[in-house]
Design an enzyme around this catalytic site. Structure first.
Site, short mmCIF file in Angstrom:
data_model
loop_
_atom_site.label_atom_id
_atom_site.label_comp_id
_atom_site.label_asym_id
_atom_site.label_seq_id
_atom_site.Cartn_x
_atom_site.Cartn_y
_atom_site.Cartn_z
N TRP A 289 1.94 -8.00 0.13
CA TRP A 289 1.64 -8.06 -1.31
C TRP A 289 1.33 -6.65 -1.79
CZ3 TRP A 289 0.38 -12.83 -4.22
CH2 TRP A 289 -0.05 -12.57 -5.53
N ASP A 290 2.31 -6.01 -2.41
CA ASP A 290 2.19 -4.60 -2.77
C ASP A 290 1.73 -4.44 -4.22
OD1 ASP A 290 2.44 -1.87 -2.48
OD2 ASP A 290 4.55 -1.90 -1.93
N ASP B 79 0.70 4.82 3.44
CA ASP B 79 2.13 5.11 3.56
C ASP B 79 2.36 6.28 4.49
OD1 ASP B 79 3.20 3.10 2.08
OD2 ASP B 79 3.45 4.26 0.25
#
Ligand code: DGJ
Length: 743
Positions: free
Chosen positions: A490-491, A561
């Protein structure tokens, strides 16, 4: 665990295994026990029932702690003595000039409150906070909760301060409910949810700061009269700061000394502060960020704050973290996946970005299944016409040009390789170039007549609206029902700028950020409870929303990231200040690393990634035979060790923020296994070997190094230390992992 109440002393003493937290209700006149030169002992006239905080620290026997009030005198001061009292919830208008103060605007137009004591309740267990993430208990014996009722007689504001002590944890959970008991509306403009006065100012402040790709760096600075302010106004906890703040003694290190910490169970904007007042006493607070938060209370309405978890440790910073880790792993994270071993995954993002089709995906998955990887995750780009990041968010319809036949046959095929299938979503977002936006241009957060600020070419759906919430639940659920999807990432890839809603009345516009969070939490609750078998991982441009609020709904979070092993040492080390390793997604990615360009060995990438929820983020087909064999070795190793890696006690040993080395360890719950990880950033010519001193082993037990067979006593490993000999010939970016078993 106990809550002692003395009616005579008007004192509340919350106590758990190692901590005491003591509050007192003051009478109408308070003497601070000081004698003036003229012999007079001054008394401070107060409204009866002022609530003060006398103590938070190492466990004390229950007794009269009222004498501590003497240390708050201000005999020679220009300021009023009232202003120097150690208020449990500070407010202005009494000569208190600190920053953190409850402020509630009333019908007269001023924002002063004076809350006085109106009673208390104690109950076993802990009640859920409606609509909000919070720690919980599984049986009433696990905790006791004290609610102190307060009221402002002039404005009619009522407050409930709630404190839970746990039997199995040294944490205290705290929240505030505000209720408008008057006829006229009240407007909350400032709410520090937890605010604690400290005696003295001899502290360091610790906070976790960062940016995209370098989240949660540990920063420690001496507390000065200039104070420290840590905040997010982004509508998300954010990459920049984490909703965590701690005070510790200047001598406190990872293993010894005192620390006091706050962690906010909230995923939106927040403000945390440490201040030193002119009395030379400190105060630490955390709560709603007044720059982006107001809340209107009409007659009878209430506002329930999110929860703060307060931790005191006299066993250094590891002691503090251990309390957070254990509580969060067992009584914040919920659902089927809380205690289950997490699958080893491979994610196609860095392998393909948007450029994929069924054939490419199946190739990666097949190769992954051959080395024992258990879950394939299809990342961004599977829906709408999204071949780059400029479109289609909101159009959760599979792109059959890329994936003919849709997700069901793809999932089936991947299942046939013996792997689960997982999928990426970014449900809170909307691309201006999307069918959804064309149909509902008012569904995003915006201000009519103003430019809608785009970030990553996207806008944010107004999750405060019920119609938008329902759309998101239905759109995501529809996809989840359409195929055998067993994992969701779920970004959320941008922060709020125009944080206002087309639906809200003008007087409620400043509530939008918090209403967004309430809407989001409601959507998440509806989805995770409808699909209990799905493992959810939250994400926000990496670790831009790594917070305890998200962990209540989704047991793990994509940590960053930045997958470069050397950068990850710092990121994972800092994240562990408040969050358990079982919450941290950590993957082996390709080299040169896509974020830093650095080339590290497969082993060092593996050793860092296995310290979290292990996975891969690359095209295995592009690896050399040798590297593929190393990848397979890590899959096997993690399968053997993940029980302890996920549930063992994690201890930081050497900080990557302080030099060339980094080390941490895991010890299994039954203390029979221990894993030591050591890392060196740059090679050091002609340096002598390093020793790492392990922690928390049984001194007279014998531990066998499972690779060499050599045995050591626990005492040797802890007190004499283990020589760490990095590979020869020397090279940059090395790591060593030792797995010990108690003989
Ligand atoms: C940001 C995430 O952190 C990445 O892992 C990836 O999912 C991209 N978004 C996709 O847009």
């Amino acid at each position: 665990m106990a809550i002692y109440v003395s009616r005579e002393l008007k004192q509340f003493h919350l106590q758990n295994a190692n901590t005491s937290y003591i509050l007192k209700v003051l009478p109408e006149k308070v003497s601070l026990g000081i004698k003036l030169p003229n012999g007079r002992i001054p008394e401070i006239p107060l409204p009866e029932g002022t609530l003060v905080n006398l103590y938070w620290g190492k466990k004390l026997p229950d007794g009269d702690m009222g004498y501590l009030m003497q240390s708050f005198n201000g005999a020679a001061s220009f300021d009023s003595m009232e202003g120097r009292l150690p208020y449990e919830m500070p407010f202005h208008g009494v000569g208190y000039y600190g920053d953190a103060a409850l402020k509630v605007k009333n019908a007269q137009g001023n924002d002063l409150v004076y809350l006085t004591y109106a009673g208390y309740d104690i109950c076993k267990g802990k009640k859920p906070l409606k609509g909000l993430p919070a720690t919980y208990v599984e049986s009433d014996d696990e905790a006791e909760t004290l609610v102190i009722y307060m009221e402002d007689k002039l404005t009619g504001l009522k407050a409930e301060f709630s404190y839970t002590v746990f039997a199995g944890s040294d944490a205290i959970a705290r929240s505030v409910k505000l209720v408008n008991g008057a006829e006229d509306p009240l407007r909350v403009t400032r709410l520090p949810v937890a605010s604690v006065p400290f005696y003295g100012k001899d502290f360091d402040v610790i906070h976790l700061h960062g940016a995209w790709a370098r989240e949660r760096a540990v920063e420690r600075v001496p507390l000065t009269h200039a104070g420290a302010r840590v905040e997010s106004m982004r509508g998300a906890s954010g990459h920049e700061e984490n909703p965590f703040i701690a005070l510790c003694r200047p001598g406190t290190d990872e293993f010894t000394g005192e620390a006091w910490a706050f962690n906010f169970i909230y995923s939106g904007s927040f403000l945390a502060e440490a201040e030193v007042h002119n009395s030379d006493n400190a105060r630490m607070s955390i709560g709603m960020n007044p720059s982006v938060f107001e809340w209107l209370l009409e007659k009878g309405e209430e506002f329930q704050s999110p929860e703060v978890v307060m931790v005191y440790s006299d066993k250094g910073l590891n002691g503090m973290s251990d309390i957070y880790h254990k509580l969060y792993r067992t009584r914040l994270v919920r659902g089927e996946w809380r205690d289950k071993e997490r699958p080893i995954l491979i994610n196609n993002w860095e392998a393909t970005y948007f450029d994929f089709n069924t054939e490419k995906i199946l190739k990666i998955a097949e190769k992954a299944s051959a080395i024992g990887i258990e879950l394939f995750v299809l990342d961004d780009g599977w829906f709408g016409v999204r071949n780059t990041d400029n479109c289609s968010l909101g159009d959760w319809v599979v792109n059959e040009d890329k994936l003919p036949g849709g997700l069901a046959p793809l999932a089936e095929k991947i299942n046939s390789y013996g792997m689960k299938f997982g999928l990426w979503f970014e449900p809170e977002m909307i691309s201006p170039n999307s069918d959804l936006y064309r149909a509902h241009p008012d569904w995003c957060l915006h201000i009519d007549g103003r430019k809608r600020t785009e970030q990553r070419q996207q806008l944010i759906l107004d999750m405060s609206r019920r119609d938008v919430q329902d759309y998101v639940v239905e759109a995501v659920s529809g996809v989840l029902r359409s195929a055998n999807i067993e994992y969701v990432k779920w970004d959320m890839n941008r922060n709020m700028t125009e944080y206002f809603s087309a639906k809200a009345a003008p007087e409620r516009q400043m509530e939008t950020q918090h209403r967004y969070m309430l809407g989001l939490y409601d959507v998440m609750e509806r989805i995770v409870s409808a699909f209990p078998y799905i493992l959810f991982e939250s994400c926000s441009g990496g670790g831009g929303r790594f917070d305890a609020g998200m962990l209540y709904y989704m047991p793990q979070t994509w940590t960053s990231d930045d997958t470069d092993a050397m950068e990850r040492l710092k990121i994972q080390y800092g994240t562990s200040y408040a969050y358990p390793t079982s919450a941290m997604g950590a993957h082996i990615s390709a080299v040169p690393n896509h974020q830093t360009g650095r080339v590290t060995s497969m082993d060092v990438r593996g050793d860092v990634a296995m310290s979290g929820n292990f996975g891969f983020e690359l095209d295995l087909g592009k690896l050399s035979e040798e590297d593929l064999a190393v990848a397979a070795k890590y899959v096997e190793r993690v399968k053997k060790l993940r029980g302890i890696l996920q549930k063992g006690t994690f201890t930081r040993i050497v900080s990557p923020f302080e030099g060339n080395y980094c080390s941490w360890q895991f010890v299994s719950e039954d203390a029979k296994q221990a894993i030591l990880c050591a890392f060196r950033r740059l090679s050091e010519p002609a340096s002598s070997g390093k020793r790492v001193y392990m922690k928390d082993l049984v001194p007279d037990a014998v531990y066998r190094d499972t690779e060499t067979g050599k045995t050591y006593s626990g005492a040797e490993l802890m007190y004499a230390g283990l020589p760490i000999r990095f590979p020869f010939p020397p090279k940059d970016y090395s790591s060593l992992v030792f797995v010990f078993e108690k003989v």
